[in-house]
Design a protein around this motif. Structure first.
Motif, PDB file in Angstrom:
ATOM      1  N   UNK A 147      -7.151 -10.930   7.849  1.00 35.94           N
ATOM      2  CA  UNK A 147      -6.482 -11.465   6.414  1.00 35.94           C
ATOM      3  C   UNK A 147      -5.335 -12.366   6.737  1.00 35.94           C
ATOM      4  N   UNK A 148      -5.289 -13.529   5.988  1.00 35.55           N
ATOM      5  CA  UNK A 148      -3.935 -14.355   6.218  1.00 35.55           C
ATOM      6  C   UNK A 148      -2.817 -13.864   5.537  1.00 35.55           C
ATOM      7  N   UNK A 149      -1.681 -13.800   6.017  1.00 36.92           N
ATOM      8  CA  UNK A 149      -0.387 -13.110   5.475  1.00 36.92           C
ATOM      9  C   UNK A 149      -0.082 -14.341   4.443  1.00 36.92           C
ATOM     10  N   UNK A 150       0.257 -13.520   3.312  1.00 29.78           N
ATOM     11  CA  UNK A 150       0.906 -14.365   2.155  1.00 29.78           C
ATOM     12  C   UNK A 150       2.232 -14.204   2.244  1.00 29.78           C
ATOM     13  N   UNK A 151       3.371 -14.793   1.746  1.00 33.04           N
ATOM     14  CA  UNK A 151       4.943 -14.782   1.678  1.00 33.04           C
ATOM     15  C   UNK A 151       5.274 -13.330   1.394  1.00 33.04           C
ATOM     16  N   UNK A 152       4.845 -12.527   0.736  1.00 31.12           N
ATOM     17  CA  UNK A 152       5.624 -11.196   0.491  1.00 31.12           C
ATOM     18  C   UNK A 152       4.584 -10.152   1.215  1.00 31.12           C
ATOM     19  N   UNK A 153       3.779 -10.416   1.976  1.00 27.89           N
ATOM     20  CA  UNK A 153       2.964  -9.360   2.770  1.00 27.89           C
ATOM     21  C   UNK A 153       4.407  -9.096   3.918  1.00 27.89           C
ATOM     22  N   UNK A 154       5.129 -10.225   4.410  1.00 31.77           N
ATOM     23  CA  UNK A 154       6.145  -9.510   5.520  1.00 31.77           C
ATOM     24  C   UNK A 154       6.946  -8.484   5.193  1.00 31.77           C
ATOM     25  N   UNK A 155       7.131  -8.176   3.830  1.00 28.67           N
ATOM     26  CA  UNK A 155       8.008  -7.153   3.512  1.00 28.67           C
ATOM     27  C   UNK A 155       7.324  -5.622   3.351  1.00 28.67           C
ATOM     28  N   UNK A 156       5.872  -5.770   3.409  1.00 25.57           N
ATOM     29  CA  UNK A 156       5.337  -4.547   3.278  1.00 25.57           C
ATOM     30  C   UNK A 156       4.679  -3.993   4.564  1.00 25.57           C
ATOM     31  N   UNK A 157       5.158  -2.616   4.870  1.00 19.87           N
ATOM     32  CA  UNK A 157       4.259  -2.143   5.978  1.00 19.87           C
ATOM     33  C   UNK A 157       3.076  -1.383   5.590  1.00 19.87           C
ATOM     34  N   UNK A 158       1.883  -2.010   5.603  1.00 19.97           N
ATOM     35  CA  UNK A 158       0.619  -1.665   5.145  1.00 19.97           C
ATOM     36  C   UNK A 158       0.208  -0.481   5.821  1.00 19.97           C
ATOM     37  N   UNK A 159       0.414  -0.348   7.030  1.00 13.99           N
ATOM     38  CA  UNK A 159       0.070   0.796   7.870  1.00 13.99           C
ATOM     39  C   UNK A 159       0.577   1.878   7.336  1.00 13.99           C
ATOM     40  N   UNK A 160       2.004   2.230   7.254  1.00 15.59           N
ATOM     41  CA  UNK A 160       2.693   3.091   6.536  1.00 15.59           C
ATOM     42  C   UNK A 160       2.163   3.588   5.252  1.00 15.59           C
ATOM     43  N   UNK A 161       2.118   2.411   4.287  1.00 12.52           N
ATOM     44  CA  UNK A 161       1.485   2.689   3.255  1.00 12.52           C
ATOM     45  C   UNK A 161       0.345   3.320   2.964  1.00 12.52           C
ATOM     46  N   UNK A 162      -0.792   2.941   3.770  1.00 15.28           N
ATOM     47  CA  UNK A 162      -1.998   3.696   4.138  1.00 15.28           C
ATOM     48  C   UNK A 162      -1.957   5.184   4.632  1.00 15.28           C
ATOM     49  N   UNK A 175      -7.765  -3.333   3.948  1.00 13.69           N
ATOM     50  CA  UNK A 175      -8.064  -4.511   4.222  1.00 13.69           C
ATOM     51  C   UNK A 175      -6.840  -5.303   4.698  1.00 13.69           C
ATOM     52  N   UNK A 176      -5.617  -4.964   4.091  1.00 13.76           N
ATOM     53  CA  UNK A 176      -4.204  -5.585   4.559  1.00 13.76           C
ATOM     54  C   UNK A 176      -3.646  -4.822   5.751  1.00 13.76           C
ATOM     55  N   UNK A 177      -4.017  -3.674   6.161  1.00 15.26           N
ATOM     56  CA  UNK A 177      -3.337  -2.715   7.099  1.00 15.26           C
ATOM     57  C   UNK A 177      -3.880  -3.327   8.451  1.00 15.26           C
ATOM     58  N   UNK A 217      -8.625   4.467  -5.057  1.00 14.06           N
ATOM     59  CA  UNK A 217      -8.516   2.856  -5.512  1.00 14.06           C
ATOM     60  C   UNK A 217      -7.539   2.308  -4.522  1.00 14.06           C
ATOM     61  N   UNK A 218      -6.196   2.820  -4.678  1.00 15.33           N
ATOM     62  CA  UNK A 218      -5.410   2.273  -3.630  1.00 15.33           C
ATOM     63  C   UNK A 218      -5.721   2.335  -2.084  1.00 15.33           C
ATOM     64  N   UNK A 219      -6.218   3.141  -1.813  1.00 12.48           N
ATOM     65  CA  UNK A 219      -6.718   3.128  -0.183  1.00 12.48           C
ATOM     66  C   UNK A 219      -7.507   2.139  -0.003  1.00 12.48           C
TER      67      UNK A 219
END
Length: 109
Positions: free
Chosen positions: A1-16, A82-84, A75-77
């Motif tokens: 998935x292509x990174x958007x500008x705000x993606x660099x601040x989110x740790x998707x693996x940690x969130x997952x 796809x982002x993690x 739903x959050x999961x």
């Protein structure tokens, strides 16, 4: 998935991992055995039905709140996976069980 500008601040693996841990805790409170495939499949059907119905009844009773929290966490999961970047690496029991359940009721993607 292509990174958007705000993606660099989110740790998707940690969130997952946090979502999975919360689902596991809530599952314990609700008496969900993630290893029981037929029960998890029934839960997946329940979640899908909730989403398809729009998810917002006119009135929610107090006893239903943990169940509705579960629907939201699933739903959050689904939205976070796809982002993690590490989502494909060693899924935990909850995510594996839910993935098998959703695939069995919807068929492979």
């Amino acid at each position: 998935m292509a990174k958007r500008g705000y993606d660099v601040f989110i740790d998707y693996d940690r969130t997952l991992r946090q979502i999975e841990a919360e689902l596991a805790r809530l599952g314990i409170a609700l008496g969900i055995d993630w290893a029981d495939e037929s029960r998890v499949r029934a839960l997946a059907r329940e979640v899908l039905e909730h989403w398809r119905s729009g998810g917002r009844p006119a009135r929610v009773e107090r006893q239903q709140l943990p169940r509705r929290t579960l629907y939201g966490l699933v739903g959050l999961l689904v939205l976070t996976m796809p982002c993690a970047p590490g989502a494909a690496q060693e899924p935990d029991t909850v995510r594996s069980s839910l993935a098998r359940a959703f695939e069995s009721i919807q068929g492979p993607a």
